[in-house]
Structure formats: C-alpha cells, structure tokens
Design a protein around this motif. Structure first.
Motif, PDB file in Angstrom:
ATOM      1  N   PHE A 157       0.673  -1.093   0.026  1.00 53.07           N
ATOM      2  CA  PHE A 157       0.024   0.074   0.040  1.00 53.07           C
ATOM      3  C   PHE A 157       0.816   1.223  -0.032  1.00 53.07           C
ATOM      4  CE2 PHE A 157       0.512  -1.052   4.479  1.00 53.07           C
ATOM      5  CZ  PHE A 157       0.923  -0.067   4.888  1.00 53.07           C
ATOM      6  N   LYS A 158       0.215   2.332  -0.395  1.00 53.51           N
ATOM      7  CA  LYS A 158       0.907   3.594  -0.444  1.00 53.51           C
ATOM      8  C   LYS A 158      -0.210   4.630  -0.021  1.00 53.51           C
ATOM      9  CE  LYS A 158       4.048   2.977  -4.350  1.00 53.51           C
ATOM     10  NZ  LYS A 158       3.955   1.569  -4.220  1.00 53.51           N
ATOM     11  N   ILE A 159       0.131   5.583   1.062  1.00 52.76           N
ATOM     12  CA  ILE A 159      -0.511   6.439   1.747  1.00 52.76           C
ATOM     13  C   ILE A 159      -0.061   7.946   1.399  1.00 52.76           C
ATOM     14  CG2 ILE A 159      -1.792   7.154   3.698  1.00 52.76           C
ATOM     15  CD1 ILE A 159      -1.425   4.641   4.967  1.00 52.76           C
ATOM     16  N   PRO A 160      -0.799   8.426   0.722  1.00 55.55           N
ATOM     17  CA  PRO A 160      -0.129   9.883   0.240  1.00 55.55           C
ATOM     18  C   PRO A 160      -0.202  10.891   1.296  1.00 55.55           C
ATOM     19  CG  PRO A 160      -2.126   9.388  -1.140  1.00 55.55           C
ATOM     20  CD  PRO A 160      -1.815   8.092  -0.347  1.00 55.55           C
ATOM     21  N   LEU A 161       0.446  11.823   1.897  1.00 57.66           N
ATOM     22  CA  LEU A 161       0.455  12.806   2.969  1.00 57.66           C
ATOM     23  C   LEU A 161       0.764  14.069   2.215  1.00 57.66           C
ATOM     24  CD1 LEU A 161       1.602  10.823   5.831  1.00 57.66           C
ATOM     25  CD2 LEU A 161      -0.607  10.866   5.120  1.00 57.66           C
ATOM     26  N   ILE A 162       0.124  15.330   2.963  1.00 59.69           N
ATOM     27  CA  ILE A 162       0.553  16.616   2.453  1.00 59.69           C
ATOM     28  C   ILE A 162       0.711  17.250   3.907  1.00 59.69           C
ATOM     29  CG2 ILE A 162      -0.149  18.800   1.636  1.00 59.69           C
ATOM     30  CD1 ILE A 162      -2.241  17.451  -0.459  1.00 59.69           C
TER      31      ILE A 162
END
Length: 229
Positions: A157-162
């Motif tokens: 999985f990949k969890i994009p964050l800003i």
C-alpha cells in the motif's frame, strides 16, 4: 550465501511471479489509499490476473485492472469490484471503540459487524451490521513476528500525505507512507498520538498463549496503526 534477483544485492527486487502460479487467483500489485484534506476516502487497487480461456494456451498474458472501493460502498459494490472474499468473519467485539468520538461508543450492538477477508490481496473490509456499508479497511503488511504472519499476502500500500510546514516560508511537502515505513517515521510526519494505545493480545480459542506478544494500536488522522513491540 545470498540468492537474489538483479545486479546489486543492495537494490534487489522480487522477480515477477510466473504465470503458472496464478491458477485463477487475483493478486494486488499495489494499493493506493485515496485521501482528501480530512482523511482517507477509500482504496484504489491495481489487480493482476492471468487471462483464462477455453484452451490451455488460449491466453497466457497477465492482465491488469484497477478497482476503486470507498467508505459507504455496499456489499454488492465490493463483490462486483473484487469478487467473493476468501472468508467472512463476524466480529464478537470492537476493541477499537475507545478511539471513536461517538458518545454511544460503549453501547453494545445488537448485531455483529462482519469482515470480508481477502487473504491474497492482503486486505480486510469491515461492513456495518445494520447498513451493510463499508466502514473500515485493514491493510496487512505480513510482518514477521506478527500473529497473522503468513496468513495474508503482503499488501503493497501507499498512503499519500501533504505535510504543511510552519514558519514564514511555509510550504506543503508531499510524502508517502508505504508498507515498509517505520513507526518513528510515521510519528514525525503525522505527529505523536494524544491518547494511549489500545493493546491487542491475540490468542486462539484452543490455545490461550500467544508467542508473538502484544501489539499496540494508535489512532492518527482517522487511521489506526498497529505497531509491533
């Protein structure tokens, strides 16, 4: 002695799975967590499967398809996107209600919520027992030493964050959490939890001993991270 694929031991990658190993199964090449400013919205799964036809060699190519699943989707939506689960598990209790903001979190439910377990995808999907809509996703890292190790395939999985930085020259920075992210790194990006963790000590009904020890669940930004000690 090391056995690896590639030209450099320090930059090795797992080789592509042979077609003979698919045997009609569907595997997740990657799982992207869809998010907005408030938190997760759902999952985008890139699925791989070997083509099947009437003949033995009718179709010998790997096919890739993408499927999106969101919070609030129905059972029919999930079944149409991912197919039948490997198992359906009915919950007997919800230890994570302690993180719920609802004032009724201690009120016992008359019905049991249930999971669709997709072992090969490394994903569990929790449905509400009353509305039968998606309320939670569980992504498994298949980490050695975990109680469920080698039951699920690893979910890549990949969890994009800003991340917004403070200061006069404040700028937003894009970061991605992956299956291999460490808990210290996650805390640096999302901050330290304000509440104490929920301690999980799994054991089977036939054997009350758990050789793997307890794990700790922390809630951050509408996500729960299970951390091995």
């Amino acid at each position: 002695m090391y056995i690896y694929s590639g030209n450099n031991l320090q930059e090795t990658k797992a080789p592509v799975m042979p077609l003979a190993c698919y045997l009609g199964n569907v595997y997740a090449e990657s799982v992207l967590v869809l998010r907005d400013g408030a938190g997760p919205l759902g999952l985008k799964l890139r699925l791989l499967t070997a083509g099947c036809g009437p003949g033995v060699l009718a179709d010998t190519k790997v096919r890739a398809v993408e499927r999106n699943i969101y919070f609030g989707d129905s059972c029919q939506d999930v079944l149409s996107a991912l197919g039948s689960p490997h198992k359906v598990f009915y919950k007997s209790e919800d230890k994570m209600k302690i993180h719920s903001p609802s004032p009724h979190k201690q009120v016992p439910s008359k019905c049991n919520d249930y999971f669709f377990n997709y072992y090969i995808l490394g994903v569990d999907i929790l449905f509400d027992s009353t509305t039968h809509l998606v309320k939670k996703f569980v992504l498994h890292t298949n980490y050695p030493g975990h109680y469920n190790f080698n039951i699920y395939h690893r979910c890549d999985f990949k969890i994009p964050l800003i991340i917004k930085k403070d200061g006069a020259d404040a700028q937003s920075e894009d970061c991605i959490l992956t299956t291999y992210s460490k808990w210290d790194q996650i805390q640096e990006l999302l901050g330290h939890p304000m509440e104490k963790p929920v301690v999980l000590h799994r054991s089977s009904s036939a054997n009350n001993t758990n050789p793997f020890g307890s794990t700790f669940c922390f809630g951050l930004q509408r996500m729960i991270f299970e951390v091995c000690d």
